[in-house]
Motif scaffolding. Structure first.
Motif, PDB file in Angstrom:
ATOM      1  N   VAL A 180      -1.243  -9.811   9.846  1.00 40.92           N
ATOM      2  CA  VAL A 180      -0.744  -8.416   9.766  1.00 40.92           C
ATOM      3  C   VAL A 180      -1.129  -7.828  11.229  1.00 40.92           C
ATOM      4  O   VAL A 180      -2.259  -8.141  11.627  1.00 40.92           O
ATOM      5  CB  VAL A 180      -1.189  -7.517   8.695  1.00 40.92           C
TER       6      VAL A 180
ATOM      7  N   TRP B 165       3.624   3.089   5.840  1.00 39.69           N
ATOM      8  CA  TRP B 165       3.907   2.058   7.058  1.00 39.69           C
ATOM      9  C   TRP B 165       3.156   0.870   6.648  1.00 39.69           C
ATOM     10  O   TRP B 165       3.802  -0.200   6.801  1.00 39.69           O
ATOM     11  CB  TRP B 165       3.590   2.614   8.179  1.00 39.69           C
ATOM     12  N   LYS B 166       1.908   0.810   6.240  1.00 40.18           N
ATOM     13  CA  LYS B 166       1.004  -0.482   6.170  1.00 40.18           C
ATOM     14  C   LYS B 166       1.554  -1.080   5.010  1.00 40.18           C
ATOM     15  O   LYS B 166       1.918  -2.538   5.180  1.00 40.18           O
ATOM     16  CB  LYS B 166      -0.220   0.093   5.920  1.00 40.18           C
TER      17      LYS B 166
ATOM     18  N   GLN C 118       0.917  -1.462  -0.107  1.00 39.45           N
ATOM     19  CA  GLN C 118       0.050   0.086   0.125  1.00 39.45           C
ATOM     20  C   GLN C 118       0.788   1.231  -0.092  1.00 39.45           C
ATOM     21  O   GLN C 118       2.015   1.512   0.497  1.00 39.45           O
ATOM     22  CB  GLN C 118      -0.913  -0.043   1.175  1.00 39.45           C
TER      23      GLN C 118
ATOM     24  N   VAL D 282       4.666  -3.243   6.126  1.00 42.42           N
ATOM     25  CA  VAL D 282       4.118  -4.328   6.862  1.00 42.42           C
ATOM     26  C   VAL D 282       3.453  -5.345   6.062  1.00 42.42           C
ATOM     27  O   VAL D 282       3.736  -6.843   6.194  1.00 42.42           O
ATOM     28  CB  VAL D 282       3.202  -3.859   7.888  1.00 42.42           C
ATOM     29  N   GLN D 283       2.790  -4.908   5.230  1.00 42.74           N
ATOM     30  CA  GLN D 283       2.314  -5.894   4.111  1.00 42.74           C
ATOM     31  C   GLN D 283       3.414  -6.667   3.176  1.00 42.74           C
ATOM     32  O   GLN D 283       3.295  -7.950   3.087  1.00 42.74           O
ATOM     33  CB  GLN D 283       1.478  -5.290   3.024  1.00 42.74           C
TER      34      GLN D 283
END
Length: 275
Positions: free
Chosen positions: A275, A44-45, A24, A48-49
């Motif tokens: 997540v 940031w997401k 993302q 993490v993804q």
């Protein structure tokens, strides 16, 4: 003739493609059209993804890695490879290289680049087109996208076959990791279905391709004549000095083959539960 000692079928080359959409970005979050020019990095997401799918793939042995040249794609690819390296899946030189290929870019959306997706939906509705098929002013048509992804696929087949001519007696399975974009991957799958007979849902244009979702395709190339002489004449110098399109066209003219593509996994993102 090409061969693959793994399945011991003369005249056959098999390989796997794992297709990954990038993580993302802020533009994804704001529902803006990114295309090619609005090249935001992972938020940031998204990071993490990317790390989550990387850990989900940490047992995979990738022999070829290709990536779009956008920030969001290269960052995703590098995170995957870093985690893969940590788990020991390295090439012989200790580094798992990846190759940038502009043909893996997202579809260029012309005047709508950077604009809200709602603008695309509005214009597509006004023109009585499905939004995935609508071409905005100065934008790239679905047919143009199909041509460049078909060019990439032929190039990939060339690469796999060139390696096969040197790998008699080897049992290394060929597995390509391809990191790209939702629109491009959807076009790729549509091409595989319509041109190469891959069994895919008829409503593929309506299926959502989530960030860092995974699609796995098994490809079987069956050669219809003896191409060994031509493949040996395809030197490394020719491959690197000539344009990839010219090499792919030359290969297609000299080597008659059938493509069988099987979809093993479509837009799977079960890894996101971690997540």
């Amino acid at each position: 003739m090409c061969w693959n000692a793994l399945d011991n079928e003369p005249g056959v080359v098999r390989f796997t493609m794992t297709l990954i959409r990038h993580g993302q970005t802020i533009n994804n979050l704001l529902q803006k059209i990114q295309g090619q020019k609005s090249d935001a990095s992972l938020n940031w997401k998204g990071q993490v993804q990317a790390l989550t799918i990387a850990r989900h793939l940490n047992d995979q042995k990738f022999t070829h890695v290709y990536c779009s040249d956008t920030q969001r794609a290269t960052q995703t690819c590098e995170i995957i490879l870093k985690e893969n390296e940590r788990n020991g899946n390295l090439k012989t030189d200790g580094i798992l290289h990846y190759y940038i290929d502009k043909r893996l870019r997202e579809r260029y959306m012309g005047v709508l680049e950077g604009k809200p997706i709602a603008d695309l939906k509005k214009l597509a509705k006004q023109s009585n087109h499905h939004q995935k098929l609508f071409t905005p002013d100065d934008g790239e048509s679905p047919e143009e996208v199909a041509r460049r992804i078909d060019s990439f696929f032929k190039f990939l087949c060339v690469e796999m076959c060139r390696e096969s001519k040197f790998s008699e007696g080897s049992n290394r399975h060929k597995h390509a990791l391809i990191v790209s974009h939702s629109g491009l991957l959807r076009s790729f799958l549509t091409l595989l279905g319509q041109k190469y007979g891959c069994n895919l849902p008829h409503d593929i244009l309506d299926v959502s391709c989530k960030n860092t979702s995974r699609t796995v395709i098994e490809v079987k190339l069956t050669f219809l004549d003896d191409n060994r002489e031509f493949l040996h004449d395809m030197s490394d110098e020719m491959f690197h000095d000539e344009s990839v399109d010219r090499v792919a066209k030359s290969f297609e003219n000299h080597c008659r083959f059938q493509v069988e593509a099987s979809c093993i996994m479509l837009f799977n993102f079960d890894h996101l539960k971690f997540v």
